[in-house]
Design an enzyme around this catalytic site. Structure first.
Site, mmCIF file in Angstrom:
data_model
loop_
_atom_site.group_PDB
_atom_site.id
_atom_site.type_symbol
_atom_site.label_atom_id
_atom_site.label_comp_id
_atom_site.label_asym_id
_atom_site.label_seq_id
_atom_site.Cartn_x
_atom_site.Cartn_y
_atom_site.Cartn_z
ATOM 1 N N GLU A 178 2.578 12.509 80.806
ATOM 2 C CA GLU A 178 2.711 13.501 79.735
ATOM 3 C C GLU A 178 1.487 14.405 79.653
ATOM 4 O O GLU A 178 0.434 14.094 80.194
ATOM 5 C CB GLU A 178 2.920 12.814 78.378
ATOM 6 N N GLU A 321 -1.279 11.660 81.772
ATOM 7 C CA GLU A 321 -0.663 12.378 82.890
ATOM 8 C C GLU A 321 0.240 11.494 83.746
ATOM 9 O O GLU A 321 0.955 11.985 84.601
ATOM 10 C CB GLU A 321 -1.717 13.012 83.821
#
Length: 353
Positions: A178, A321
């Site tokens: 994310e 991430e």
């Protein structure tokens, strides 16, 4: 709205229990290998779980994807992050250019990175960007719901459908990732809303804030909870009130992976908050989740315990991430190699203990 809820419920009905007989077969094979029983710890647990998910004793999981979902958060108006909201779209283009940490680690793990615009507060155009945007960021959750229930379900469905499409394209394993400035605040609010811990326990240093700002962040989360009164009895409603569009998208990815019998490796604090919501919506989906790492966010350990996940690695990371989940791919690969390549007592002519 009713039709949308019905479509989601129909999808969730497809999540089935793991293959118990294949897990038992995997355990028998593990016990036949040239080692003391249980001596490979979590590697053995992973091997059993993968067998239960896929129905294969040594599944080929080499085609794998990291799904990085991005969205902005209206709560950034409250000054909760060390970075400005403009970083979200800037990092999206970094992912698409292959320059982010998750890209580097994914190349090393033989994984493809898919970047998804779930709700970035900017008009993004790129040939490789997957756009599932329903709105440009969430609203400020200290003043009302972060998004509508329709927005939340739409984002869940988009994540589910993407996981399903990638499964149909031959991907065997997924990792969650994310990007969204302010999303540790939303994740902390979700943790508190679902009763996993208090706001003070959940709120960490995020992107690197100091203790004074952390205390302010705790206050922001408490104000959002008081304003919206999210209930764990209504997980979709709680997600809509204090969550984020990228978090909702990851909920869908996790549920879609489970419905398509694909293991999904959960990254850090934000991804784990999505896993918490997914587990509340469909408890049977937890069997398809694999915890990757224990992040430095102070609430992460308790969050994982609440879901029932045990992290494979602990490297003091807090980037997000999908970076920790991608590193987890290597551990899963090791478990599969053990199942394929390790000698048995009988084949090696070694006496059992």
């Amino acid at each position: 709205m009713i039709e949308q809820e019905h479509q989601l419920a129909t999808r969730l009905d497809r999540i089935e229990p793991l293959y118990g007989d294949r897990m038992e077969a995997a355990q028998r094979h593990l016990d036949s290998l040239t080692k003391p029983p249980g001596s490979l710890g979590k590697l053995e647990a992973i091997a059993r779980q993968i067998a239960g998910i896929t129905g294969e004793l040594a599944a080929d999981l080499s085609k794998r994807a990291v799904i990085v979902m991005a969205g902005d958060h209206g709560v950034c108006e409250e000054g909760v992050s060390a970075f400005p909201a403009e970083v979200t779209p800037q990092m999206v283009f970094n992912f698409l250019a292959g320059g982010a940490c998750v890209n580097v680690l994914a190349r090393g793990a033989g994984a493809d990175v898919y970047c998804v615009d779930m709700g970035v507060n900017a008009d993004l155009v790129h040939d490789s960007l997957i756009s599932c945007k329903t709105r440009k960021g969430t609203a400020n959750m200290t003043k009302g719901p972060a998004m509508t229930r329709e927005d939340a379900i739409g984002a869940i469905m988009a994540g589910f459908d993407l996981a399903e499409k990638l499964a149909a394209d031959g991907y065997r394993m997924f990792a969650t990732g994310e990007m969204g400035i302010g999303n540790t605040t939303a994740s902390s609010a979700l943790c508190a809303a679902f009763g996993a811990m208090s706001a003070d326990e959940a709120v960490g240093l995020g992107t690197g804030i100091h203790e004074e700002r952390r205390a302010h962040k705790v206050d922001v989360v408490n104000r959002a909870l008081a304003c919206n009164e999210p209930s764990p009895a209504d997980p979709v409603g709680a997600l809509a009130k204090v969550g984020g569009l990228e978090i909702a998208g990851l909920v869908g990815v996790i549920l879609g992976a489970a419905a398509n019998r694909r293991p999904v490796v959960i990254d850090g604090f934000i991804s784990s908050a999505a896993a918490l919501v997914a587990a509340s919506i469909a408890p049977q989906a937890v069997a398809y989740m694999i915890g990757s790492h224990l992040s430095q966010e102070q609430g992460h350990r308790k969050l994982l315990e609440g879901i029932g996940l045990s992290p494979m690695i602990h490297l003091d990371m807090r980037l997000g991430e999908g970076t920790g989940a991608v590193l987890g791919f290597h551990v899963i690969d090791a478990a599969m190699r053990i199942m394929r390549e390790m000698a048995t007592f009988e084949s090696a002519g070694v006496s059992r203990g």
